[in-house]
Design a protein around this motif. Structure first.
Motif, PDB file in Angstrom:
ATOM      1  N   THR A  13     -48.295 -18.433 -11.766  1.00 37.24           N
ATOM      2  CA  THR A  13     -49.320 -19.650 -11.422  1.00 37.24           C
ATOM      3  C   THR A  13     -48.423 -20.755 -10.460  1.00 37.24           C
ATOM      4  O   THR A  13     -48.990 -21.169  -9.566  1.00 37.24           O
ATOM      5  N   GLU A  14     -47.187 -20.700 -10.606  1.00 35.74           N
ATOM      6  CA  GLU A  14     -46.319 -21.540  -9.811  1.00 35.74           C
ATOM      7  C   GLU A  14     -46.445 -20.728  -8.252  1.00 35.74           C
ATOM      8  O   GLU A  14     -46.548 -21.687  -7.163  1.00 35.74           O
ATOM      9  N   LYS A  15     -46.340 -19.611  -8.322  1.00 34.04           N
ATOM     10  CA  LYS A  15     -46.205 -19.010  -7.091  1.00 34.04           C
ATOM     11  C   LYS A  15     -47.438 -19.009  -6.270  1.00 34.04           C
ATOM     12  O   LYS A  15     -47.548 -19.348  -5.118  1.00 34.04           O
ATOM     13  N   HIS A  16     -48.770 -18.866  -6.790  1.00 29.05           N
ATOM     14  CA  HIS A  16     -49.792 -19.055  -6.486  1.00 29.05           C
ATOM     15  C   HIS A  16     -50.009 -20.704  -5.749  1.00 29.05           C
ATOM     16  O   HIS A  16     -50.508 -21.054  -4.822  1.00 29.05           O
ATOM     17  N   ALA A  17     -49.544 -21.711  -6.727  1.00 29.51           N
ATOM     18  CA  ALA A  17     -49.561 -23.193  -6.365  1.00 29.51           C
ATOM     19  C   ALA A  17     -48.940 -23.233  -5.004  1.00 29.51           C
ATOM     20  O   ALA A  17     -49.215 -24.078  -4.208  1.00 29.51           O
ATOM     21  N   PHE A  18     -47.483 -22.754  -5.064  1.00 35.60           N
ATOM     22  CA  PHE A  18     -46.772 -22.904  -3.758  1.00 35.60           C
ATOM     23  C   PHE A  18     -47.262 -21.995  -2.659  1.00 35.60           C
ATOM     24  O   PHE A  18     -47.409 -22.707  -1.530  1.00 35.60           O
ATOM     25  N   VAL A  19     -47.845 -20.892  -2.740  1.00 39.26           N
ATOM     26  CA  VAL A  19     -48.535 -20.327  -1.556  1.00 39.26           C
ATOM     27  C   VAL A  19     -49.901 -21.345  -0.926  1.00 39.26           C
ATOM     28  O   VAL A  19     -49.909 -21.491   0.055  1.00 39.26           O
ATOM     29  N   ALA A  20     -50.542 -21.621  -1.977  1.00 38.86           N
ATOM     30  CA  ALA A  20     -51.801 -22.698  -1.650  1.00 38.86           C
ATOM     31  C   ALA A  20     -51.387 -24.026  -1.009  1.00 38.86           C
ATOM     32  O   ALA A  20     -51.760 -24.159   0.098  1.00 38.86           O
ATOM     33  N   SER A  21     -50.166 -24.503  -1.314  1.00 43.62           N
ATOM     34  CA  SER A  21     -49.537 -25.797  -0.871  1.00 43.62           C
ATOM     35  C   SER A  21     -49.078 -25.522   0.690  1.00 43.62           C
ATOM     36  O   SER A  21     -49.110 -26.176   1.409  1.00 43.62           O
ATOM     37  N   LEU A  22     -48.588 -24.272   0.643  1.00 47.43           N
ATOM     38  CA  LEU A  22     -47.725 -24.026   2.093  1.00 47.43           C
ATOM     39  C   LEU A  22     -49.058 -23.493   2.931  1.00 47.43           C
ATOM     40  O   LEU A  22     -48.843 -24.133   4.204  1.00 47.43           O
ATOM     41  N   ALA A  23     -50.074 -22.961   2.516  1.00 48.19           N
ATOM     42  CA  ALA A  23     -51.305 -22.689   3.564  1.00 48.19           C
ATOM     43  C   ALA A  23     -51.840 -24.165   4.045  1.00 48.19           C
ATOM     44  O   ALA A  23     -52.323 -23.947   4.905  1.00 48.19           O
ATOM     45  N   SER A  24     -52.120 -24.948   3.016  1.00 52.96           N
ATOM     46  CA  SER A  24     -52.569 -26.190   3.196  1.00 52.96           C
ATOM     47  C   SER A  24     -51.786 -26.945   4.417  1.00 52.96           C
ATOM     48  O   SER A  24     -52.394 -27.703   5.213  1.00 52.96           O
ATOM     49  N   VAL A  25     -50.371 -27.064   4.175  1.00 51.80           N
ATOM     50  CA  VAL A  25     -49.579 -27.641   5.038  1.00 51.80           C
ATOM     51  C   VAL A  25     -49.794 -26.898   6.564  1.00 51.80           C
ATOM     52  O   VAL A  25     -49.918 -27.553   7.698  1.00 51.80           O
TER      53      VAL A  25
END
Length: 176
Positions: free
Chosen positions: A4-16
């Motif tokens: 779940t942390e990995k998914h959140a990290f990928v989502a935050s990077l994608a939004s950036v």
């Protein structure tokens, strides 16, 4: 990191990546903690972000963005830097790489255009967004200043001519 942390990290990077204009890929091999801290401080001062990310997660975040061209650069220990002002992040990264041999700029992407290290260096030599804005304001103000000077000049000349006639009349009155 769990899933779940990995998914959140990928989502935050994608939004950036959706909001930024430039992504720079660097290789920080052998940086000490003090050097990394100094680099992060410089990045914050320039309004940029610097993040060490796992290559696989960064590649997942790059999927579907205009920066997909930097995926081949994600080999070995890499870190990403980004900012809304592309010149600011490029200047900071190139300046730090110039003073530190362990820090290497691999390349990056400006929008959908992929840049190599020379392209990032060339981008860093451009004036920053703030400098360009100041130059633009200066160019806009210069004609206004010239117009005011030109409009004031005839009035000043008329005033000098009237003052000369007044002095001439005073001199004639004293002589008579």
């Amino acid at each position: 990191m769990d899933r779940t942390e990995k998914h959140a990290f990928v989502a935050s990077l994608a939004s950036v990546f959706a909001d930024t204009s430039l992504v720079v890929v660097t290789q920080p091999k052998g940086l000490t903690v003090a050097e990394a801290t100094d680099l992060r401080r410089r990045m914050r001062a320039a309004g940029a972000t610097y993040k060490v990310a796992k290559n696989r997660l960064a590649a997942l975040a790059l999927d579907g963005t205009r920066f997909e061209g930097v995926k081949p650069l994600l080999k070995g220990p890499t870190a990403l830097a980004w900012s809304k002002d592309p010149v600011a992040v490029a200047k900071t990264v190139v300046e730090f790489a110039r003073t530190n041999d362990k820090f290497v700029v691999l390349g990056g992407a400006l929008g959908s255009q992929t840049l190599d290290a020379a392209g990032i260096k060339a981008l860093s030599e451009l004036p920053s967004l703030e400098t360009l804005r100041a130059q633009l304001v200066g160019l806009i103000q210069t004609p206004a200043t010239r117009i005011a000077g030109v409009l004031q000049a005839p009035g000043g000349q008329v005033a000098r001519v009237l003052a000369a006639y007044a002095k001439k009349d005073e001199a004639e009155a004293e002589a008579a």
